[in-house]
Design an enzyme around this catalytic site. Structure first.
Site, mmCIF file in Angstrom:
data_model
loop_
_atom_site.group_PDB
_atom_site.id
_atom_site.type_symbol
_atom_site.label_atom_id
_atom_site.label_comp_id
_atom_site.label_asym_id
_atom_site.label_seq_id
_atom_site.Cartn_x
_atom_site.Cartn_y
_atom_site.Cartn_z
ATOM 1 N N LYS A 33 84.096 104.769 -22.419
ATOM 2 C CA LYS A 33 82.757 104.227 -22.184
ATOM 3 C C LYS A 33 82.836 102.756 -21.806
ATOM 4 O O LYS A 33 82.266 102.316 -20.796
ATOM 5 C CB LYS A 33 81.879 104.394 -23.420
ATOM 6 C CG LYS A 33 80.426 103.970 -23.180
ATOM 7 C CD LYS A 33 79.689 103.667 -24.456
ATOM 8 C CE LYS A 33 79.952 102.247 -24.900
ATOM 9 N NZ LYS A 33 79.056 101.796 -25.995
ATOM 10 N N ASP A 79 76.811 106.497 -23.355
ATOM 11 C CA ASP A 79 76.449 105.966 -24.666
ATOM 12 C C ASP A 79 75.469 106.925 -25.326
ATOM 13 O O ASP A 79 75.256 108.043 -24.847
ATOM 14 C CB ASP A 79 75.880 104.549 -24.545
ATOM 15 C CG ASP A 79 74.459 104.520 -23.982
ATOM 16 O OD1 ASP A 79 73.987 105.554 -23.437
ATOM 17 O OD2 ASP A 79 73.807 103.461 -24.086
#
Length: 219
Positions: A128, A146
């Site tokens: 991420k 997320d």
């Protein structure tokens, strides 16, 4: 309420979501303040479990004091914890930033590499974080997942996966690479402003005519 007309499959919904959110958020960008790829990398690490706004309150002074990876690599854990305390989880964040900086100095001379394979070898950096840095700082297509992206892709039934890496893979198979970064940023904004976790504002949502979850989530 708009007339509901669900597109036949996840890919159609994904592409329609790209189109709709581009209209809603044409200037989507990260809300983290940064001046270079290294500062963005640090800011993304600090943004875990807190808001971008809170991180932005800390980073100006932080980066004035420690301008690069070499400076972060030698700062003491205790000193960094004191500065990072307002961001929450400051002990683990201080350790992550120090270790990432030490790896960056040792492996890359302090420069942030523009490659996923290199970024994820840095301690404290997962896919991420790497995808945010690649897409925002380097213009390299990436799809950061997320909690907002995870929630919205599930509600839109773009994927049945719960694992962030599987979600990333599913979306990237359906959406052109040049849309990956902007789509993630727009899903995050939409999740913050409209499709919130506890009280989604379905009546104000530009996707409510085809979202399978629209008006079905208990308030």
């Amino acid at each position: 309420m708009a007339t509901r007309r669900l597109p036949a499959g996840a890919r159609q919904r994904a592409l329609l979501t790209v189109e709709r959110l581009a209209q809603e958020y044409p200037d989507a960008h990260t809300e983290l303040s940064f001046g270079d790829p290294f500062q963005l990398l640090v800011a993304v690490i600090l943004s875990a479990q807190t808001t971008d706004q809170r991180v932005n309150l800390v980073t100006p002074g932080l980066f004035a004091r420690f301008p690069d990876a070499a400076a972060f690599a030698v700062v003491s854990q205790d000193e960094l914890e004191i500065i990072l305390k307002p961001t929450g989880f400051f002990r683990s964040k201080a350790r992550a930033v120090r270790e990432m900086s030490q790896d960056l100095v040792r492996l890359h001379g302090g420069a942030v590499p523009p490659r996923m394979a290199d970024l994820v070898t840095l301690r404290g950096v997962g896919r991420k974080t790497a995808n945010v840095v690649l897409g925002v700082a380097f213009g390299v297509p990436g799809f950061p997942v997320d909690t907002h992206v995870q929630r919205l892709t599930g509600r839109l039934r773009l994927t049945a996966a719960a694992d962030p890496e599987k979600i990333e893979a599913d979306i990237c198979r359906m959406v052109p690479a040049e849309e990956w970064t902007d789509l993630s940023l727009r899903l995050i904004l939409h999740g913050r402003r409209v499709c919130q976790a506890r009280r989604p504002r379905c009546d104000a949502c530009a996707l409510n005519d085809y979202c399978p979850s629209a008006f079905r989530i208990m308030r």
